[in-house]
Design a protein around this motif. Sequence first.
Motif, PDB file in Angstrom:
ATOM      1  N   UNK A 164     -21.074   2.934  15.306  1.00 31.89           N
ATOM      2  CA  UNK A 164     -21.696   3.227  14.016  1.00 31.89           C
ATOM      3  C   UNK A 164     -23.203   3.178  14.168  1.00 31.89           C
ATOM      4  N   UNK A 165     -23.865   4.231  13.764  1.00 26.37           N
ATOM      5  CA  UNK A 165     -25.323   4.223  13.656  1.00 26.37           C
ATOM      6  C   UNK A 165     -25.628   4.010  12.179  1.00 26.37           C
ATOM      7  N   UNK A 166     -26.001   2.771  11.816  1.00 29.72           N
ATOM      8  CA  UNK A 166     -26.167   2.440  10.402  1.00 29.72           C
ATOM      9  C   UNK A 166     -27.450   2.998   9.816  1.00 29.72           C
ATOM     10  N   UNK A 167     -28.377   3.431  10.663  1.00 30.39           N
ATOM     11  CA  UNK A 167     -29.593   4.073  10.162  1.00 30.39           C
ATOM     12  C   UNK A 167     -29.315   5.528   9.808  1.00 30.39           C
ATOM     13  N   UNK A 168     -28.633   6.232  10.724  1.00 28.01           N
ATOM     14  CA  UNK A 168     -28.300   7.645  10.489  1.00 28.01           C
ATOM     15  C   UNK A 168     -27.018   7.808   9.685  1.00 28.01           C
ATOM     16  N   UNK A 169     -26.247   6.712   9.541  1.00 27.54           N
ATOM     17  CA  UNK A 169     -24.953   6.727   8.852  1.00 27.54           C
ATOM     18  C   UNK A 169     -24.013   7.748   9.489  1.00 27.54           C
ATOM     19  N   UNK A 170     -23.873   7.596  10.803  1.00 29.57           N
ATOM     20  CA  UNK A 170     -23.011   8.474  11.598  1.00 29.57           C
ATOM     21  C   UNK A 170     -22.050   7.604  12.395  1.00 29.57           C
ATOM     22  N   UNK A 179     -17.113   2.408   3.079  1.00 31.90           N
ATOM     23  CA  UNK A 179     -16.002   1.469   3.241  1.00 31.90           C
ATOM     24  C   UNK A 179     -15.940   0.958   4.673  1.00 31.90           C
ATOM     25  N   UNK A 180     -16.056   1.866   5.637  1.00 31.17           N
ATOM     26  CA  UNK A 180     -16.017   1.463   7.043  1.00 31.17           C
ATOM     27  C   UNK A 180     -17.196   0.561   7.397  1.00 31.17           C
ATOM     28  N   UNK A 181     -18.399   0.922   6.943  1.00 25.64           N
ATOM     29  CA  UNK A 181     -19.572   0.121   7.274  1.00 25.64           C
ATOM     30  C   UNK A 181     -19.425  -1.306   6.747  1.00 25.64           C
ATOM     31  N   UNK A 182     -18.915  -1.452   5.533  1.00 26.27           N
ATOM     32  CA  UNK A 182     -18.762  -2.803   4.985  1.00 26.27           C
ATOM     33  C   UNK A 182     -17.758  -3.602   5.807  1.00 26.27           C
ATOM     34  N   UNK A 183     -16.644  -2.980   6.175  1.00 23.55           N
ATOM     35  CA  UNK A 183     -15.643  -3.676   6.981  1.00 23.55           C
ATOM     36  C   UNK A 183     -16.210  -4.044   8.350  1.00 23.55           C
ATOM     37  N   UNK A 184     -16.991  -3.138   8.956  1.00 23.97           N
ATOM     38  CA  UNK A 184     -17.572  -3.404  10.269  1.00 23.97           C
ATOM     39  C   UNK A 184     -18.588  -4.546  10.206  1.00 23.97           C
ATOM     40  N   UNK A 185     -19.409  -4.572   9.154  1.00 23.41           N
ATOM     41  CA  UNK A 185     -20.375  -5.658   9.003  1.00 23.41           C
ATOM     42  C   UNK A 185     -19.684  -7.013   8.860  1.00 23.41           C
ATOM     43  N   UNK A 191      -1.309  -8.320   0.049  1.00 20.38           N
ATOM     44  CA  UNK A 191      -1.720  -9.274  -0.964  1.00 20.38           C
ATOM     45  C   UNK A 191      -3.059  -9.933  -0.693  1.00 20.38           C
ATOM     46  N   UNK A 192      -3.692  -9.625   0.463  1.00 21.19           N
ATOM     47  CA  UNK A 192      -4.967 -10.254   0.811  1.00 21.19           C
ATOM     48  C   UNK A 192      -6.112  -9.251   0.947  1.00 21.19           C
ATOM     49  N   UNK A 193      -5.876  -8.162   1.688  1.00 18.97           N
ATOM     50  CA  UNK A 193      -6.935  -7.183   1.846  1.00 18.97           C
ATOM     51  C   UNK A 193      -6.874  -6.499   3.193  1.00 18.97           C
ATOM     52  N   UNK A 194      -8.059  -6.233   3.758  1.00 16.17           N
ATOM     53  CA  UNK A 194      -8.166  -5.446   4.984  1.00 16.17           C
ATOM     54  C   UNK A 194      -9.070  -6.162   5.986  1.00 16.17           C
ATOM     55  N   UNK A 195      -8.783  -5.906   7.270  1.00 12.40           N
ATOM     56  CA  UNK A 195      -9.590  -6.525   8.320  1.00 12.40           C
ATOM     57  C   UNK A 195      -9.884  -5.498   9.401  1.00 12.40           C
ATOM     58  N   UNK A 196     -11.182  -5.410   9.777  1.00 15.51           N
ATOM     59  CA  UNK A 196     -11.566  -4.570  10.911  1.00 15.51           C
ATOM     60  C   UNK A 196     -11.364  -5.394  12.165  1.00 15.51           C
ATOM     61  N   UNK A 197     -10.542  -4.896  13.099  1.00 18.38           N
ATOM     62  CA  UNK A 197     -10.052  -5.716  14.210  1.00 18.38           C
ATOM     63  C   UNK A 197     -10.817  -5.577  15.504  1.00 18.38           C
ATOM     64  N   UNK A 198     -11.570  -4.493  15.686  1.00 14.61           N
ATOM     65  CA  UNK A 198     -12.196  -4.258  16.979  1.00 14.61           C
ATOM     66  C   UNK A 198     -13.324  -5.262  17.221  1.00 14.61           C
TER      67      UNK A 198
END
Length: 225
Positions: A134-140, A157-163, A215-222
């Motif tokens: 993820x390039x959070x400056x270019x949002x790519x 959505x992805x950026x928030x999970x990654x952070x 019942x809890x939510x989502x988790x980014x696993x990498x």
Amino acid sequence: MRLLIIEDEPELNKTLCHYLHSGGYVVDSASDGREGLYLASEHPYDLAIIDLGLPKMDGIEVIKALREKRIGYPILILTARDNWQDKVVGLEAGADDYLVKPFHNEELRARVNALIRRSTGHASPVLNFGPVTLDTAAKVVHVDGQALELTSFEYNTLEYLVHHAGKVISKTELTEHLYDQDFDRDSNTIEVFIGRLRKKLDPEGSLKPITTLRGQGYRFNLTQS
């Protein structure tokens, strides 16, 4: 990411809201210190932008009150007072950075991005998680060097999970931090975005980057590399 702007100059307030919203942020605003302190205390923001010269309650008082409440998200000061004493007072009150008026919107956005990254433990704007970048400056977003076509909602959505990689993020938290107040919280829109992200990030089903915990939510696993 959800931002709060506390700025009493109507045109500047409007301009900043529009600029940051067009950049993919959810933005709330207030025009005086008391209203700003109320919003800042009641809602889960990722960052606040606070002018020092506010009516009813000045910016320094707002910042001190937030830090006394143990509200720890980053604060960026806006000030027309171009002297080092005022900058020092603001930083010692609990602010994290400052901009002197007038400023370029691009610099504001760069500082906002940097403060949010640092608050989640990321120094670089480019975040690598195995084959996912993820390039959070270019949002790519790239997977194995290939750019993905994501909508702004999917990217946010992805950026928030990654952070917050490795943490379980509830649907409510995602909604509060990523979507406007008129968003239908009872809809299945979040589930749709997560489903699309899985297909785009992991078409072969081998990475499994996002887990749903019922019942809890989502988790980014990498794991960050």
